[in-house]
Structure formats: C-alpha cells, structure tokens
Design an enzyme around this catalytic site. Structure first.
Site, PDB file in Angstrom:
ATOM      1  N   CYS A   2       0.923  -1.114  -0.005  1.00 23.96           N
ATOM      2  CA  CYS A   2      -0.170  -0.062   0.020  1.00 23.96           C
ATOM      3  C   CYS A   2       0.874   1.278   0.174  1.00 23.96           C
ATOM      4  O   CYS A   2       2.031   0.944   0.143  1.00 23.96           O
ATOM      5  CB  CYS A   2      -0.883   0.074   1.289  1.00 23.96           C
ATOM      6  SG  CYS A   2      -1.824  -1.534   1.543  1.00 23.96           S
ATOM      7  N   ARG A  27       2.168   1.920  -6.295  1.00 22.78           N
ATOM      8  CA  ARG A  27       2.544   1.002  -5.169  1.00 22.78           C
ATOM      9  C   ARG A  27       0.867   0.093  -5.023  1.00 22.78           C
ATOM     10  O   ARG A  27       1.026  -0.909  -4.400  1.00 22.78           O
ATOM     11  CB  ARG A  27       2.897   1.700  -3.865  1.00 22.78           C
ATOM     12  CG  ARG A  27       3.952   2.270  -3.744  1.00 22.78           C
ATOM     13  CD  ARG A  27       4.180   3.051  -2.430  1.00 22.78           C
ATOM     14  NE  ARG A  27       4.250   2.104  -1.151  1.00 22.78           N
ATOM     15  CZ  ARG A  27       5.473   1.191  -1.037  1.00 22.78           C
ATOM     16  NH1 ARG A  27       6.477   1.492  -1.717  1.00 22.78           N
ATOM     17  NH2 ARG A  27       5.513   0.432  -0.181  1.00 22.78           N
ATOM     18  N   TRP A  75      -3.515  -2.070  -1.354  1.00 19.30           N
ATOM     19  CA  TRP A  75      -3.286  -2.939  -1.945  1.00 19.30           C
ATOM     20  C   TRP A  75      -3.897  -4.160  -1.118  1.00 19.30           C
ATOM     21  O   TRP A  75      -2.936  -4.533  -0.324  1.00 19.30           O
ATOM     22  CB  TRP A  75      -1.680  -3.343  -2.453  1.00 19.30           C
ATOM     23  CG  TRP A  75      -1.651  -4.305  -3.419  1.00 19.30           C
ATOM     24  CD1 TRP A  75      -1.177  -5.592  -2.983  1.00 19.30           C
ATOM     25  CD2 TRP A  75      -1.468  -4.402  -4.644  1.00 19.30           C
ATOM     26  NE1 TRP A  75      -0.961  -6.331  -3.989  1.00 19.30           N
ATOM     27  CE2 TRP A  75      -1.158  -5.569  -5.153  1.00 19.30           C
ATOM     28  CE3 TRP A  75      -1.991  -3.529  -5.679  1.00 19.30           C
ATOM     29  CZ2 TRP A  75      -1.209  -6.151  -6.538  1.00 19.30           C
ATOM     30  CZ3 TRP A  75      -1.939  -3.818  -6.985  1.00 19.30           C
ATOM     31  CH2 TRP A  75      -1.595  -5.201  -7.190  1.00 19.30           C
ATOM     32  N   ASN A 101       0.537  -0.307   6.379  1.00 27.61           N
ATOM     33  CA  ASN A 101       0.809  -0.898   5.100  1.00 27.61           C
ATOM     34  C   ASN A 101       1.774  -1.979   5.559  1.00 27.61           C
ATOM     35  O   ASN A 101       2.642  -2.086   6.486  1.00 27.61           O
ATOM     36  CB  ASN A 101       1.946  -0.049   4.198  1.00 27.61           C
ATOM     37  CG  ASN A 101       2.619  -0.737   2.954  1.00 27.61           C
ATOM     38  OD1 ASN A 101       1.952  -1.999   2.804  1.00 27.61           O
ATOM     39  ND2 ASN A 101       3.652  -0.391   2.505  1.00 27.61           N
ATOM     40  N   GLY A 102       0.905  -3.221   5.280  1.00 24.82           N
ATOM     41  CA  GLY A 102       1.709  -4.508   5.625  1.00 24.82           C
ATOM     42  C   GLY A 102       0.661  -5.723   6.038  1.00 24.82           C
ATOM     43  O   GLY A 102      -0.544  -5.507   5.677  1.00 24.82           O
ATOM     44  N   GLU A 488      10.588 -19.899 -19.793  1.00 27.61           N
ATOM     45  CA  GLU A 488      10.387 -18.540 -19.167  1.00 27.61           C
ATOM     46  C   GLU A 488      11.516 -17.619 -19.392  1.00 27.61           C
ATOM     47  O   GLU A 488      11.404 -16.304 -19.952  1.00 27.61           O
ATOM     48  CB  GLU A 488      10.341 -18.691 -17.574  1.00 27.61           C
ATOM     49  CG  GLU A 488      10.018 -17.215 -16.816  1.00 27.61           C
ATOM     50  CD  GLU A 488       8.901 -16.467 -17.275  1.00 27.61           C
ATOM     51  OE1 GLU A 488       8.231 -17.060 -18.157  1.00 27.61           O
ATOM     52  OE2 GLU A 488       9.006 -15.258 -16.971  1.00 27.61           O
ATOM     53  N   LYS A 492      11.138 -14.092 -21.622  1.00 24.52           N
ATOM     54  CA  LYS A 492      11.692 -12.759 -21.250  1.00 24.52           C
ATOM     55  C   LYS A 492      12.763 -12.126 -22.255  1.00 24.52           C
ATOM     56  O   LYS A 492      12.466 -10.999 -22.442  1.00 24.52           O
ATOM     57  CB  LYS A 492      12.364 -12.892 -19.864  1.00 24.52           C
ATOM     58  CG  LYS A 492      11.793 -13.345 -18.647  1.00 24.52           C
ATOM     59  CD  LYS A 492      11.017 -12.225 -18.073  1.00 24.52           C
ATOM     60  CE  LYS A 492       9.793 -11.962 -18.219  1.00 24.52           C
ATOM     61  NZ  LYS A 492       8.808 -12.999 -18.427  1.00 24.52           N
ATOM     62  N   GLU A 495      10.462 -10.751 -25.184  1.00 28.52           N
ATOM     63  CA  GLU A 495       9.563  -9.748 -25.102  1.00 28.52           C
ATOM     64  C   GLU A 495      10.154  -8.419 -24.731  1.00 28.52           C
ATOM     65  O   GLU A 495       9.517  -7.280 -24.976  1.00 28.52           O
ATOM     66  CB  GLU A 495       8.392 -10.307 -23.919  1.00 28.52           C
ATOM     67  CG  GLU A 495       8.891 -10.327 -22.680  1.00 28.52           C
ATOM     68  CD  GLU A 495       7.609 -10.644 -21.849  1.00 28.52           C
ATOM     69  OE1 GLU A 495       6.629 -10.000 -21.925  1.00 28.52           O
ATOM     70  OE2 GLU A 495       7.908 -11.375 -20.849  1.00 28.52           O
ATOM     71  N   HIS A 511      16.633 -33.842 -31.410  1.00 28.28           N
ATOM     72  CA  HIS A 511      15.609 -34.305 -32.227  1.00 28.28           C
ATOM     73  C   HIS A 511      15.215 -33.235 -33.245  1.00 28.28           C
ATOM     74  O   HIS A 511      14.043 -32.733 -33.608  1.00 28.28           O
ATOM     75  CB  HIS A 511      14.237 -34.501 -31.463  1.00 28.28           C
ATOM     76  CG  HIS A 511      14.532 -35.673 -30.511  1.00 28.28           C
ATOM     77  ND1 HIS A 511      14.243 -36.907 -30.997  1.00 28.28           N
ATOM     78  CD2 HIS A 511      14.597 -35.741 -29.137  1.00 28.28           C
ATOM     79  CE1 HIS A 511      14.488 -37.686 -29.835  1.00 28.28           C
ATOM     80  NE2 HIS A 511      14.866 -37.034 -29.025  1.00 28.28           N
ATOM     81  N   LYS A 610       0.344  -4.967 -20.382  1.00 30.66           N
ATOM     82  CA  LYS A 610       0.578  -5.418 -19.029  1.00 30.66           C
ATOM     83  C   LYS A 610      -0.487  -6.612 -18.892  1.00 30.66           C
ATOM     84  O   LYS A 610      -0.069  -7.851 -18.156  1.00 30.66           O
ATOM     85  CB  LYS A 610       0.519  -4.407 -17.809  1.00 30.66           C
ATOM     86  CG  LYS A 610       1.015  -5.304 -16.346  1.00 30.66           C
ATOM     87  CD  LYS A 610       2.349  -5.829 -16.290  1.00 30.66           C
ATOM     88  CE  LYS A 610       2.633  -6.759 -15.056  1.00 30.66           C
ATOM     89  NZ  LYS A 610       3.527  -7.554 -15.361  1.00 30.66           N
TER      90      LYS A 610
HETATM   91  C1  AGP Z   1       4.970 -12.216 -19.020  1.00 27.85           C
HETATM   92  O1  AGP Z   1       6.333 -11.555 -19.067  1.00 27.85           O
HETATM   93  C2  AGP Z   1       4.018 -11.572 -20.178  1.00 27.85           C
HETATM   94  N1  AGP Z   1       3.950  -9.990 -19.719  1.00 27.85           N
HETATM   95  C3  AGP Z   1       2.664 -12.318 -20.434  1.00 27.85           C
HETATM   96  O2  AGP Z   1       3.213 -13.383 -20.875  1.00 27.85           O
HETATM   97  C4  AGP Z   1       1.764 -12.350 -19.022  1.00 27.85           C
HETATM   98  O3  AGP Z   1       2.597 -13.399 -18.272  1.00 27.85           O
HETATM   99  C5  AGP Z   1       0.459 -13.030 -19.858  1.00 27.85           C
HETATM  100  O4  AGP Z   1      -0.113 -12.087 -20.316  1.00 27.85           O
HETATM  101  C6  AGP Z   1      -0.493 -13.539 -18.491  1.00 27.85           C
HETATM  102  O5  AGP Z   1      -0.860 -12.371 -17.669  1.00 27.85           O
HETATM  103  P1  AGP Z   1      -1.407 -12.932 -16.119  1.00 27.85           P
HETATM  104  O6  AGP Z   1      -0.479 -13.408 -15.454  1.00 27.85           O
HETATM  105  O7  AGP Z   1      -1.845 -11.369 -15.870  1.00 27.85           O
HETATM  106  O8  AGP Z   1      -2.712 -13.570 -16.640  1.00 27.85           O
END
Ligand code: AGP
Length: 615
Positions: A2, A27, A75, A101-102, A488, A492, A495, A511, A610
């Site tokens: 928060c 935050r 939050w 906050n906590g 993963e 990273k 993207e 393969h 996001k």
């Molecule tokens: C991950 O770095 C990406 N921003 C994207 O793959 C994200 O994980 C995906 O859109 C799922 O989002 P969510 O976890 O908010 O559902």
C-alpha cells in the site's frame, strides 16, 4: 504493497495528502482514503477505486484548513477492496485514527480477544484490529499514544508501517515500522510521513528512513523522538539530505521498474509465504485449501489454465504437484482450453494462475470449467480482480504491484504459492514423510536469502549481455523442474529485447534444434547439480562440439561445467524442485541487460500490454 501519506505542520494537509497519494499509486490501488483533523473533529473519506475516485468523493474537504491528516492507497491483503475495508481505520472510541501498510499475521487471535472485551469491528481488515489493540493498551495501561503503540506492537506478529494520531492530542503523530517502508520528511515546523519520499521531496529534502523495529513520535516544535519498539530505548535519527528525482524515487532508485521488481523478489517471496509457511509448527496454513480440503483430496486430477509467464509457473507446478503430492496434473494454455471442448467435470480441480487477474482467455477458461462442474481455485496477485472474484477459492501472491510489462516477481511468487499448495496436499494425503515435509518447509524458508545471493551475479551477467546483445537468436535449455524455466527465460528475452529465443527440454536438442547450433548461437543451459546433472553435461558437450556458445547456470562451486561452458553464472544450491525459484533470476537479469544495451523500452516493450484483457 500500500501507499501511506501523513502530514502535521503549518500547511493545509489536504492537498499534500491527495497529491502524495497520487504519487504513490504505483504502489497499488484498489481503494483509497484520507482523514483530516479539524477543530476536534475527524473528517474521513474512503472509497473503493483510485485516488481520483477519492478526490471526487472528498471534494468537500478540498477547502479544509486542517493541518493534520493522513491518507492511504490500499493493495488489499485482508478483506476485499470496498469502502469499509479502506483505510484510515478508527478505534471504537473514535479517538485513534490509523493507516497501515503490511500484514498483521496474528490479527485473528488479537481480534478474538478484543471482541471478548467488547470491541466491535466494521471491516474485515487486520488494520482495524491493530488500531483497537492500541486503544485497549492505552486504556488498560493508562499511557500516552506513543507508549501504547510501543506496547501494542510488541504483541503483534507481521509487517507494518503505520501512522496513527489521537484526536485528544492533535499536536503529535506516532509512526512505526517493521518490514514495510516508512520515510519521514523533516521541514521547518512540519513533518511529512510517506512510504517513500515522492510525496514530500518538493517540500523538503531532509529525510529520515525508519529502520525495522523503530518508531517515532513527531511533535511540532520538537526534534524527532526516535525509539526502539522492543524496549522503548532511545535511538539516534540518521537524517539524510536526498538527491533523488521524483522518477528515481518511484523506481526505488533503479533505472526501470522491471529491475526494481527483480530485486524485490526476496521480499515478495517472503511476503507470499508469510503466515502460511510455519516450519516451527510443522505446517502450511492456507485458508483457501483448508475450506475445501476434501475436494482437493478426492480430486482425480488438477488442470492448470493460464497464459504466458503464468503458464510457465503452471508447468513448474505440474512437476512439483506430481512429484510431491502424487496428483495428476495437466497444464493448458487458457486460450486453447476454452475453445477445444475439453473433457472436464466435478472430479477435477482447475487452478487458474494470473498476475493481473484480468486476462480474458484465462477468465473464459474459468467460466467454461465452472459450467462443466469443476472446482476452480485462483492464484492471483490483484485482490478483488475479475479472476479472484470468478473463482471458487484462491490464494493471493503478495508480490505487490508489478508495473513492468515483463513479469518477474509474479512468476516466483506464483511458484511459491503453488509449492505451498503441493506441500500441504502432500502432507494431507500422507504421501510425504514427516522428515521430508519438515526438510522441505525449512528449504522453502531459505529461498529469499538464496534469491538475494543469486542477485549478486548481476554485474557478471551484465558483462555476458554485452557479448551477446546483438545475437539474432538464442536457445534456452533445461531439464525436469528447469525445463519450464528455460521457456520462461526465452520469453523474457523475446518480449523485452526482441531477440528471437526458444526454450527446449535439453534432451530435445537431438530431435532437430541441434541443427541450429553454430558459433553465432548463444545457448543458455540450466545445469544445476540436482537436476539430471550428468545428462545436461552431455548436452553441453554436444553443443560445444558444434561450436555453440554456452552460458551455463550452475550450482555454486561447480567446476565440471566451468571447463566446458563459455560463461557460468552460479546460483545457490537448493532442492531440485525448489531450484526454479533461484535459476530464474539470472535469466531475468540477462534479458534485462540485453534489452537495456539494445536501447529497448524495458518497462513497456513494443506491441505488449501488461494485462491482455482482450482475446
Ligand atoms: C509475461 O512477461 C508477459 N507479460 C505475459 O506473458 C503475461 O504473463 C501473460 O499475459 C499472463 O498475464 P496474467 O498473469 O496477468 O494473466
């Protein structure tokens, strides 16, 4: 995570608080509120929503001449986001006003005791319990607010940054800190209090950052009275002159939110298991599971639905659940699950994983699963989000707001929640020995410190990024629990640096993908000691014999791979099934540095959002 703001001094409090809350919205905000002291009255305005919603609701206070007040952006951790659960909270007498906050871990036991003493509660929050505990101590011990806060906080387990004042003594404010940040801005005949310096940097650059277990009494015309919470012993204030810009403050001094969030992972993981992981009691406490334990124990299988990074966390969970809890698991891309007419029913448990809690495909998958009678459990980072509300039960990650589009701390805190779930179900099903169970609890408790150690490789990782920043392609290889980590790591890099990258099971190279290997191809290989190590070493030798450039993630002290790889990055050794929580860190840092060196927009990469709230 928060945001808190407080003010006492010669200026009007309202504009300082509202603008300060706006500065702290990064935050997290699912609700907001403020309190102003004016002429022996407290004016309080609270609302679900953003600070702008609060500003609209509190418009009548904009002309207030009050010089004492506090504000809060919430939050949520306890209690859904709504007006009642918003801060500030007032004690039963109406005299004490507090923002927090906590997380107070033992709030339920304290609340039970206070109810026995006649206290009543309007909200579901741990914060309202805390303000009434302080009131009870103040009355029972017949002490001033500062002493009451000090005594009360010695009964509390958890994390807090609090601001509290007493209507009957409006010339002072008491603050205290443990585990959550609290900064004091020191002006001429005025004090500012906030989660960071952004709300007061324009008024004063003299600041005092409370240390853990410290509290302060801020009285106009007096210097800061700093105390140790444990024994009320005086402490010496270390007043700094800040040289930070507003933008730097919001990023905590880091260049990007993504880097800040990578470095927040030790605390985010600890906050996520706080109150749930109890090695000393030999148990895992998860209300969302306890309430539906029979359903989980009878389940024929678990189906995980998610997207992107959350899907990778689900794949790690498949390996962990099947290995520890012996429950069959399938992991589905939510976008595929929702359209392929899956066979799913009342004997299935569906786990939906989502940082934002708003991903359209995951929401649709949940709806389909529920229509077919499955029980749906959510793992989300945003309290009160659509997915949190759509699921039958759930467990929040307590990662705090994740601002960078590339998900980092959400991934490791998702794995933390899923690991706790697997451990709990393994114990309840009796498929894990008590000795192993205790070993695993203690190993998980070590992870935040091990993640912090893994972060120490940052500078060497930046040097590696310098070598490969112009590579057109990159391969990521892992086995077992670290195969999803390879996926993963590749995501990273893709993207945020726009370099094409692919993750593969290490054994899959022969393969087909091995045809790609040449001296232009960097290959990141996760080769930690406890994960099919010898097999991975063979894979590394196959790559080396074809002139591939090898970046190996190894256990600390490894010498075998060091002789084979072009670069090694060491991580602390942990149990194989916990290793994703440490092996992910170097991959996050590698992608971050390559993106920065390529002048990419790290926090808002091109074409990405996001939260993908559309199909
Ligand atoms: C991950 O770095 C990406 N921003 C994207 O793959 C994200 O994980 C995906 O859109 C799922 O989002 P969510 O976890 O908010 O559902």
């Amino acid at each position: 995570m928060c945001g808190i703001v407080g003010y006492i001094g010669h200026r009007k409090a309202y504009p300082i608080i509202i603008k300060g809350l706006t500065r702290l919205e990064y935050r997290g905000y699912d609700s907001a509120g403020l309190a102003l002291y004016d002429n022996h009255q407290i004016e309080i305005s609270k609302t679900k929503g953003k600070v702008s919603d609060l500003e609209a609701k509190a418009a009548h206070l904009a002309t207030s001449t009050s010089h004492l007040g506090m504000g809060h952006t919430r939050w949520a951790t306890h209690g859904v986001p709504n007006d009642l659960n918003s801060h500030p909270h007032v004690s039963n007498s109406g005299n004490l006003v507090l923002i927090h906050n906590g997380i107070i871990e033992n709030y339920d036991a304290i609340k039970t005791e206070l109810v026995k003493r006649g206290y009543t509660f309007q909200s579901d929050t741990d914060t309202e319990v805390l303000v009434n505990l302080i009131e009870e101590v103040k009355k029972k011990e017949n002490v001033k607010l500062g002493k009451a806060v000090q005594l009360a906080l010695n009964e509390v387990v958890g994390a807090y940054a609090i601001v509290v004042f007493d209507l009957q003594k409006p010339d002072e404010v008491v603050v205290a800190k443990l585990g959550s940040p609290l900064a004091i801005g020191i002006g001429d005949q005025e004090f500012f209090i906030a989660s960071d310096a952004s709300p007061f940097i324009e008024y004063t650059t003299d600041a005092l950052y409370l240390e853990d277990h410290e509290m302060a009494i801020l009285k106009l015309g007096r210097p800061v009275k700093l105390r140790k919470i444990k024994d009320d012993a005086p402490a010496t204030p270390n007043i700094l002159e800040l040289q930070l810009s507003l933008d730097q403050i919001e990023k905590g001094g880091y260049d990007h939110f993504m880097l800040k969030e990578i470095y927040e992972q030790p605390k985010a993981i600890q906050d996520t298991y706080r109150g749930r992981l109890r090695p000393e009691e030999g148990l895992v406490k998860m209300a969302g599971i306890d309430a539906h334990l029979e359903r989980f124990l009878k389940a024929k299988r678990i189906v995980i639905v998610a997207c992107g990074t959350s899907w990778h966390a689900g794949l790690v969970a498949e390996y962990i659940f099947e290995d520890l809890a012996r429950i069959p698991v399938e992991v589905e891309y939510a976008s595929e699950f929702r359209y392929r007419n899956p066979i799913i029913g009342p004997e299935d448990i569906v786990i939906a994983i989502s940082q934002s809690g708003e991903t359209a495909d995951t929401l649709a998958a949940i709806k389909l699963a529920k229509e077919k009678g499955a029980f749906v459990f959510g793992v989300c980072n945003v309290a009160g989000s659509s997915i949190a509300r759509a699921t039958d039960a759930g467990a929040y990650t307590h990662a705090g707001p994740e601002i960078g589009v590339a998900s980092t701390k959400a991934f490791t805190t998702q794995i933390t929640v899923l690991s706790l779930m697997a451990l709990k179900l393994a114990k309840e099903k009796g498929v894990l020995s008590t000795i192993d169970f205790h070993t695993y609890l203690n190993a998980l408790a070590q992870i935040p410190a091990q993640v912090a150690l893994a972060l120490q490789a940052d500078a060497s990782i930046k040097e590696i990024a310098q070598v490969y920043k112009d590579a057109p392609n990159c391969l990521y290889l892992g086995r077992g629990f670290n195969f999803p980590v390879a996926l993963e790591g590749a995501l990273k890099l893709k993207e945020i640096s726009y370099i094409h990258a692919e993750g593969y099971p290490a054994a899959e190279m022969k393969h087909g993908p091995i045809a790609l290997i040449d001296d232009q191809m960097p290959v990141v290989v996760i080769a930690t000691k406890r994960g099919h190590y010898e097999k991975v070493v063979s894979n590394i030798q196959e790559i080396k014999s074809r002139s591939g450039k090898i970046i190996a993630i190894v256990s600390k002290g490894d010498v075998t791979v060091r002789d084979l790889a072009d670069h090694v990055i060491e991580v602390p050794e942990t149990l194989d099934w916990l290793s994703p929580l440490v092996t992910t860190l170097p991959l996050q840092l590698l992608s971050y540095h390559m993106a920065v060196l390529r002048n990419c927009n790290v926090d808002q990469p091109r074409n990405l959002a996001k939260s993908v709230t559309v199909e």
